[in-house]
Design a protein around this motif. Sequence first.
Motif: not given
Ligand SMILES: [Zn+2]
Length: 367
Positions: A130-132, A154-157, A195-200
Amino acid sequence: MIKQLSLIVIGILFIPSLFAQTKLDTLLPIRGFCIASPRQEKVDDFIKFIQDELVPRKVNTLVLRVHFNYEYESHPELRDENALSKVDVKKMVEVCQNNDIRIIPMINLLGHQSGGSNLRNLLKVYPQFDETPHVKMPKEYVWPNDDELYCKSYCPLHPEVHDVVFDLVDEILDVFEADAFHAGMDEVFYLGDDLCPRCSGRDKAELFAGEVTLIRNHLAKQNRELWIWGDRMIDGKTTGLGMWEASMNQTYRSIDLIPKDVVINDWHYVKAVPTASYFAVKGFKVISCPYRIPDVAIKQLETTLIYRETSTAEMKEKFAGVMQTTWSGADKFMDQFYGKVSDEHRRGGSAVKTFIALFDEIGKLEE
Ligand SMILES: [Zn+2]
């Protein structure tokens, strides 16, 4: 001699229809219809619908929104209840192959991972994608809302998400014997969340383009084409098209970042805006997609024909055709089509009437 004679007879019988087909194919190569896959108990009705309604109207491309409505063997945990079996799918494949209809199955990737107040299967089973995750699903969904939740993404990363979704993609393409895949990717509002640790902090156009490119490259290894909706690549502010059928979340520069062989489905439902030419000038094959207003569909058809007629040879084939979309389920659309329930859309218009009007016009092209 008898064999030669019978071949000549077969030739004479088939040549007129071949020529007719060629004329229409030349004018409008892609004549599409996009609908949700039927529920299992309605497969036979849907096959009859294909034979009785799509074939005579010369539909040659069927985008079928399957998502989790298949008994995936690679990931049984992601199946819908009472999902389509391999036998069900093969019945649909057969009727389409026999009638020269190309089936393109769809699974929504990236966005549309929830609907209303319900998570869809991927995030239900794999909440870590989940992205969020901080946005909780509401008991009763309303729009607008404080979370600006339309659909989850979904989180693409996420390092494991593609291992799962590509298994589904490969399996659905194999069972449908398909040479193209539709990844959806419309209306992605949750992307590059703070708040996404990968995408922010990352560039949203690059995040979107990165995901499109990754899927495209995966498909290209098996000479398969990627189809997506075009809205994230149109500037919603400059065009006045807003956040739904265009992008207000900074993804529109992705049009210059993705491979040119991605096929764009340019959907506009209330006005036949000329964005198909924008995609074509950028080098993409584009298909104009109406929904519920017959006049809009006919204008999209007319402009496609005019664009093809007035283009250079290089650009002409980029305007590949039109595709009627319908957003009720296959079962409901068939009930609407055969008059068992009202076909009036809650915001006016009718997908059934639009489908009929569009393909009546297409039929006239052969005359
Ligand atoms: Zn993400």
